[in-house]
Design an enzyme around this catalytic site. Structure first.
Site, PDB file in Angstrom:
ATOM      1  N   SER A  31      17.601   6.790 -21.863  1.00 17.08           N
ATOM      2  CA  SER A  31      17.992   7.633 -22.989  1.00 17.08           C
ATOM      3  C   SER A  31      19.377   8.236 -22.783  1.00 17.08           C
ATOM      4  O   SER A  31      20.358   7.501 -22.662  1.00 17.08           O
ATOM      5  CB  SER A  31      16.921   8.710 -23.215  1.00 17.08           C
ATOM      6  OG  SER A  31      17.072   9.322 -24.468  1.00 17.08           O
ATOM      7  N   ASP A  52      11.004   1.725 -30.696  1.00 18.03           N
ATOM      8  CA  ASP A  52      11.659   2.962 -30.261  1.00 18.03           C
ATOM      9  C   ASP A  52      12.142   3.737 -31.496  1.00 18.03           C
ATOM     10  O   ASP A  52      12.980   3.260 -32.250  1.00 18.03           O
ATOM     11  CB  ASP A  52      12.840   2.631 -29.349  1.00 18.03           C
ATOM     12  CG  ASP A  52      13.350   3.835 -28.579  1.00 18.03           C
ATOM     13  OD1 ASP A  52      13.352   4.943 -29.142  1.00 18.03           O
ATOM     14  OD2 ASP A  52      13.752   3.655 -27.421  1.00 18.03           O
ATOM     15  N   HIS A  94       9.959   4.752 -27.020  1.00 20.71           N
ATOM     16  CA  HIS A  94      10.995   5.311 -26.158  1.00 20.71           C
ATOM     17  C   HIS A  94      10.458   5.564 -24.747  1.00 20.71           C
ATOM     18  O   HIS A  94      11.196   5.463 -23.769  1.00 20.71           O
ATOM     19  CB  HIS A  94      11.493   6.620 -26.779  1.00 20.71           C
ATOM     20  CG  HIS A  94      12.850   7.032 -26.339  1.00 20.71           C
ATOM     21  ND1 HIS A  94      13.965   6.226 -26.444  1.00 20.71           N
ATOM     22  CD2 HIS A  94      13.298   8.207 -25.780  1.00 20.71           C
ATOM     23  CE1 HIS A  94      15.037   6.866 -25.987  1.00 20.71           C
ATOM     24  NE2 HIS A  94      14.655   8.056 -25.576  1.00 20.71           N
TER      25      HIS A  94
END
Length: 288
Positions: free
Chosen positions: A98, A229, A258
């Site tokens: 991320s 995601d 995610h």
């Protein structure tokens, strides 16, 4: 204790260092809100196999100091670079999830790849999630600002919203197996990041645009991304990163969200292991 002071401002930064000191080095860079504990299902198996697995708690996260400043991408990248120098790490595989993906890219373009051999971007927000000329399908900046205001009013509610939790992990999708206890653990760990750090990194995420920097990378890049995601949609982040970074390889995890580091932990560990082995054999390592 495994701490060092950030050269930027003296902030005390905590790190973990698992496995043999002379093993191939993997440095893990965390998602927003989480500390190094997020990587337990990657770091521990790889360390047992002989890799040296190092992870840094971002300022205001995990066991690092709670400070007001330094959450801009440049300073976060400088903190990461300082860790590599502090431990004199060489031929490193940088692995970022991320926000950690953007920190890695900025670290490389700001400080060079002398200590780094290869990069893995896991569910990365790089090259950026906000709408721009180069990313017309990105998130509306106003929507992101409104989300930050909601977050500041009640962080606990934000992390415990059942719909958001379901989407983050793609719960209920084929092949997704994650216990309620594990989900609760990760939600609780998100609350360890301080209110200041959490809101500040949200503001940083809303400004990230490292597309030109990705195009400058001159080392093997592996992009690992979930097809479902929601936080960093595949088309606007994972596929763009793979297209921008010269010679990058994209692996799409079908039905993964995610949080694939937890839901697809074994597959992620295996892909990282293979990447480190293949890339090392295929290309000389820069150590200058």
């Amino acid at each position: 204790m495994p701490y060092f002071d950030s050269p930027a401002d003296g902030t005390g930064l905590h790190y973990v260092d698992y496995g043999p000191a002379d093993g191939p080095v993997a440095v893990f860079v965390n998602s927003a809100y989480l500390g190094t504990e997020m990587w337990e299902q990657q770091m521990l198996p790889l360390a047992r196999e002989g890799h040296r697995c190092v992870g840094l708690d971002r300022r205001g996260h995990g066991r690092s100091d709670d400070v007001w400043d330094g959450y801009d991408l440049d300073t976060l990248a400088d903190d990461l670079h300082a860790l590599l120098g502090r431990l004199d790490l060489r031929a490193v595989t940088l692995i970022g999830h991320s926000l950690g993906s953007a920190e890695i890219v900025r670290c490389l373009t700001r400080h060079g790849a002398g200590r780094v051999a290869r990069v893995a971007l896991v569910s990365g927000i790089a090259p950026g999630v906000v709408r721009s000329a180069g990313n017309p399908d990105g998130w509306d900046p106003e929507v992101m600002r409104a989300g930050t205001e909601t977050f500041l009013r009640d962080r606990a509610a934000f992390f415990n919203d059942p719909d958001a939790v379901r989407d983050f992990f793609a719960l209920g999708r084929p092949g997704v197996d994650l216990s309620p206890a594990h989900v609760r653990h990760l939600k609780d760990r998100c609350m360890v990041a301080t209110a200041r750090a959490s809101s500040a990194v949200q503001e940083t995420i809303a400004t990230v645009d490292v597309a030109p920097e990705l195009a400058e990378l001159d080392l093997p890049v592996l992009v690992l991304h979930g097809s479902l995601d929601v936080s960093a949609p595949l088309e606007t982040t994972g596929r763009r990163s793979a297209a921008l970074a010269p010679g990058a390889t994209l692996k799409v995890y079908e039905n993964a969200g995610h949080g694939l580091f937890a839901t697809h932990a074994g597959r992620l560990t295996a892909d990282l292991r293979e990447f480190m082995a293949v890339a090392k054999a295929a290309r000389p390592v820069k150590t200058a």
